[in-house]
Design an enzyme around this catalytic site. Structure first.
Site, PDB file in Angstrom:
ATOM      1  N   GLU A   1     -11.196  25.501 -51.211  1.00 36.73           N
ATOM      2  CA  GLU A   1     -11.393  23.961 -51.665  1.00 36.73           C
ATOM      3  C   GLU A   1     -12.735  23.712 -52.092  1.00 36.73           C
ATOM      4  O   GLU A   1     -13.636  24.589 -51.960  1.00 36.73           O
ATOM      5  CB  GLU A   1     -11.067  23.098 -50.449  1.00 36.73           C
ATOM      6  CG  GLU A   1     -11.823  23.464 -49.212  1.00 36.73           C
ATOM      7  CD  GLU A   1     -12.255  22.237 -48.333  1.00 36.73           C
ATOM      8  OE1 GLU A   1     -12.483  21.174 -49.049  1.00 36.73           O
ATOM      9  OE2 GLU A   1     -11.997  22.325 -47.030  1.00 36.73           O
TER      10      GLU A   1
ATOM     11  N   LYS B   1     -12.566  20.514 -36.206  1.00 35.45           N
ATOM     12  CA  LYS B   1     -14.080  20.167 -35.336  1.00 35.45           C
ATOM     13  C   LYS B   1     -13.449  19.034 -34.204  1.00 35.45           C
ATOM     14  O   LYS B   1     -12.513  18.172 -34.699  1.00 35.45           O
ATOM     15  CB  LYS B   1     -14.957  19.496 -36.143  1.00 35.45           C
ATOM     16  CG  LYS B   1     -15.871  20.416 -37.293  1.00 35.45           C
ATOM     17  CD  LYS B   1     -16.958  19.924 -37.679  1.00 35.45           C
ATOM     18  CE  LYS B   1     -17.819  20.861 -38.261  1.00 35.45           C
ATOM     19  NZ  LYS B   1     -17.411  20.983 -39.451  1.00 35.45           N
TER      20      LYS B   1
HETATM   21  N1  PSU Z   1     -13.734  19.437 -41.705  1.00 34.51           N
HETATM   22  C1  PSU Z   1     -14.789  20.194 -41.797  1.00 34.51           C
HETATM   23  N2  PSU Z   1     -15.198  20.454 -43.002  1.00 34.51           N
HETATM   24  C2  PSU Z   1     -14.718  20.077 -44.043  1.00 34.51           C
HETATM   25  C3  PSU Z   1     -13.741  18.875 -43.993  1.00 34.51           C
HETATM   26  C4  PSU Z   1     -13.460  18.776 -42.815  1.00 34.51           C
HETATM   27  O1  PSU Z   1     -15.034  20.993 -40.818  1.00 34.51           O
HETATM   28  O2  PSU Z   1     -15.503  20.140 -44.844  1.00 34.51           O
HETATM   29  C5  PSU Z   1     -13.443  18.360 -45.571  1.00 34.51           C
HETATM   30  C6  PSU Z   1     -12.296  19.010 -45.966  1.00 34.51           C
HETATM   31  O3  PSU Z   1     -12.055  18.870 -47.560  1.00 34.51           O
HETATM   32  C7  PSU Z   1     -11.053  18.084 -45.567  1.00 34.51           C
HETATM   33  C8  PSU Z   1     -11.594  16.913 -45.599  1.00 34.51           C
HETATM   34  O4  PSU Z   1      -9.778  18.313 -46.036  1.00 34.51           O
HETATM   35  O5  PSU Z   1     -12.863  16.885 -45.076  1.00 34.51           O
HETATM   36  C9  PSU Z   1     -10.878  15.821 -44.587  1.00 34.51           C
HETATM   37  O6  PSU Z   1     -11.222  14.540 -44.950  1.00 34.51           O
HETATM   38  P1  PSU Z   1     -10.725  13.140 -44.405  1.00 34.51           P
HETATM   39  O7  PSU Z   1     -10.926  13.192 -42.938  1.00 34.51           O
HETATM   40  O8  PSU Z   1     -11.286  11.950 -45.004  1.00 34.51           O
HETATM   41  O9  PSU Z   1      -9.335  13.012 -44.949  1.00 34.51           O
END
Ligand code: PSU
Ligand code: MN
Length: 322
Positions: A28, A163
């Site tokens: 990603e 996390k």
């Molecule tokens: N958690 C991490 N590192 C990341 C992300 C989440 O530890 O880089 C990123 C990923 O791309 C995940 C996104 O899909 O954040 C989730 O964002 P949201 O909670 O806005 O859906």
């Protein structure tokens, strides 16, 4: 031509590998632009590609570049996304059409990357951590679109868990409701990104890439639509002290609340703040776990490709109820 595919560019190397039934691993790009600081983000993205390659899979980093869905980026594209950082749009599923229609660049989250990987025919995807149900979701309703995508899109996502900026208990409940299995690779414990354990268990423990590939085949052979989470704990030598990291996460959450950070800004804010508070330690851990996930994803992609015509069972694979 399929009109959706008219929006998609598959890099020639990725296209060739897919055509020959070889292993391909999607990666990603939100992790590049919003998940780590420059220049470590670009260095890591390139190292992760090299790691997948060294373990026998062709990497396909996914993003939107000038309105085109991309499965496989050039080094120049990765540099541009990494340098621009938070100035690049963070693109989850609901944002995809608008960034494409505007001819703009977008860094794809797990959800959007899964979608593009599935369009390209890629079944295995490696990242750091997935999004999930945020703490306080009973008030904020903040639940990552990653979870719905996992319910709908047939891609196995290799990650180091999630996390604990998230409510891991609610995240597991949500995944269960949506029928998304959480597999522990050589572990019974759900890892929590920086730590090998979270206090929660996975749904199934599988100890080999072959067993995971067999479960993927079985799931899709019976027409179940979604993907699965493959949770791969951070290598022990990089794991962080749980109390220390929890303290920094609590502080980052507190600051986010004080500053009224919400919606799609929430995860990038928390990631950046935790990185700052923990200094180089968490970044080193983050890089190590992503490389580790790329290795496992390559092994799963190889096993999946090798077993394309095999039955969906692995003789001798143990199924231990947890
Ligand atoms: N958690 C991490 N590192 C990341 C992300 C989440 O530890 O880089 C990123 C990923 O791309 C995940 C996104 O899909 O954040 C989730 O964002 P949201 O909670 O806005 O859906
Ligand atoms: Mn959210």
């Amino acid at each position: 031509m399929n009109p959706t595919h008219a929006l998609l560019d598959i890099a020639p190397e990725v296209q060739a590998a897919l055509a020959q039934g070889q292993a391909v691993v999607a990666l990603e790009s939100t992790i590049i632009s919003h998940g780590m600081p420059y220049p470590q983000n670009v260095q890591t993205a390139l190292r992760v590609e090299a790691e997948a390659r060294a373990h026998g899979a062709v990497p396909a980093t996914v993003a939107i570049v000038q309105g085109r869905l991309k499965a496989g980026l050039s080094g120049a594209d990765i540099e541009r996304l990494g340098r621009a950082g938070h100035a690049v749009a963070k693109v989850s599923r609901r944002d995809m059409a608008f960034v494409v229609a505007a001819g703009a660049d977008g860094a794809t989250t797990v959800a959007a990357t899964m979608r593009i990987a599935a369009l390209a025919g890629i079944r295995v995807f490696a990242t750091g951590g997935i999004g999930g149900v945020h703490r306080g979701a009973e008030h904020s309703f903040d639940i990552s679109a990653d979870l719905q995508e996992l319910a709908q899109t047939p891609v196995a996502v290799v990650c180091a868990g999630a996390k604990s900026i998230l409510d891991l208990r609610l995240t597991l409940e949500y995944l269960e409701t949506q029928g998304v299995p959480v597999v522990g690779y050589q572990t019974d414990a759900l890892p929590a990104f920086f730590t090998r354990e979270s206090g929660f268990k996975v749904d199934y423990r599988l100890d080999s890439a072959q067993a995971i590939a067999a479960a993927m085949r079985a799931q899709w052979a019976m027409g179940l639509p979604g993907g699965m989470v493959v949770a791969n704990p951070i290598p022990a030598q990089y794991a962080m002290d749980r109390e220390t990291i929890d303290r920094f996460i609590a502080q980052a959450l507190h600051e986010a609340a004080l500053q009224g950070i919400s919606g799609k800004a929430s995860t990038p804010f928390l990631l950046a703040r935790v990185n700052e508070l923990t200094g180089g330690d968490s970044l080193a851990a983050n890089i190590a776990l992503v490389l580790n996930n790329a290795r496992l994803a390559a092994a799963i992609a190889l096993a999946y490709a090798a077993g394309a015509n095999c039955a969906s069972t692995v003789p001798g694979a143990k199924l231990s109820p947890l």
